[in-house]
Design an enzyme around this catalytic site. Structure first.
Site: not given
Ligand code: CP
Ligand code: NVA
Length: 300
Positions: A101, A128, A131, A219, A259, A287
């Site tokens: 990530r 993502h 997701q 989101d 999400c 997930r």
């Molecule tokens: N939806 C998602 O990726 O959540 P986190 O940021 O908690 O991993």
């Molecule tokens: N769009 C959000 C998703 C978090 C899971 C971010 O990137 O923070």
């Protein structure tokens, strides 16, 4: 030949559908206690915070019989300036796969190019895809099909939105998106998805997008790393909230997806999050199952 999963487009329609089928089998308890990845080690690098991605990967990896190694940049030499390429080359000598990530998608691509093991995108600024796998699984579970389903995405055209665009491009469900001007999904992602089966309509008016929708998806307005723009974005997204009034435009059996994490009172009200149409916790659970199916496909 190693296989990466950096964006949803990396999988064909058949592969996504077979992953969804397998994830539903795993959720139903198929192969419980079997350990197809026994003896394997999977690295999890988090340059941003996470609840769902971290825990669902760690638990899923354990359930498949492998071990996970959680790494924050400040705890490894990456945080002291070792290059992303050197990190990828060295980790490839120990591990069987890495989930990462990170912020810039180009950083993820550089890591994947230098690595000789499968690399999974656990969220970048642009995509993502893990997701999106769980999202597609959830829509399939709740609506029984993907064909003919109308999904309305209301809010920021961000990483989660981009991966949903690619899901529409591969699977052909209708995706109507309402965003303020300047916050549309990525142009290259839209072009790619439209070269496939994607029926993607961009609008400004959330009520128009939600009209007769089977699924309403949102989101956060301020993604991780965008904190400096928080006040500006919150103003810009006024009117894009998922609330009861918006829900009344959709089909009575509409499901509401997010999400997570949610900013209750901003992009979604408590009433909708906690209401009968919300499937957000099933979506979060999925997930785990979707990523187990993905790991089996890439590694077993
Ligand atoms: N939806 C998602 O990726 O959540 P986190 O940021 O908690 O991993
Ligand atoms: N769009 C959000 C998703 C978090 C899971 C971010 O990137 O923070």
């Amino acid at each position: 030949m190693k296989r990466d999963f950096l964006r949803l487009w990396d999988l064909s329609e058949e592969e996504i559908l077979s992953l969804v089928k397998r994830a539903i089998e795993l959720k139903g308890g198929a192969d419980k206690g079997k350990c197809p990845l026994i003896g394997k080690s999977i690295g999890l690098i988090f340059e941003k915070p996470s609840t769902r991605t971290r825990v669902s990967f760690e638990v899923g990896i354990y359930q498949l019989g492998a071990q996970s190694i959680y790494m924050r940049p400040e705890e490894i030499q990456l945080g002291r300036g070792e290059t992303i390429e050197d990190t990828a080359r060295v980790l490839s000598r120990y591990l069987d796969a890495v989930m990462i990530r990170t912020s810039g998608h180009d950083r993820l691509v550089r890591f994947a190019e230098a690595a000789s093991i499968p690399v999974i995108n656990g969220l970048s600024d642009l995509h993502h895809p893990c997701q999106a796998l769980a999202d597609v699984m959830t829509i399939f579970e709740k609506k029984g099909d993907l064909q003919g389903v109308k999904v309305a995405y209301i809010g920021d055209g961000n990483n989660v939105a981009n991966s949903l665009v690619e899901a529409s491009g591969r699977l052909g469900f209708t995706l109507t998106m309402a965003t303020p001007e300047g916050y549309e999904p990525d142009a290259e992602v839209l072009e790619t998805a439209r070269s496939g089966k994607g029926d993607i309509i961009l609008l400004r008016n959330p009520k128009e997008a939600a009209g007769m929708a089977d699924v309403i998806y949102t989101d956060v307005w301020v993604s991780m790393g965008e904190e400096a723009q928080a006040e500006k974005k919150k103003k810009r997204f006024e009117g894009y909230q998922i609330n009861s009034s918006l829900l009344s435009c959709a089909k009575p059996d509409v499901v509401v997806m997010h999400c997570l994490p949610a900013h209750r009172g901003q992009e979604i009200t408590d009433e909708v999050m906690d209401g009968p149409n919300s499937v957000v916790y099933d979506q979060a659970e999925n997930r785990l199952h979707a990523q187990k199916a993905l790991l089996e496909m890439l590694l077993a």
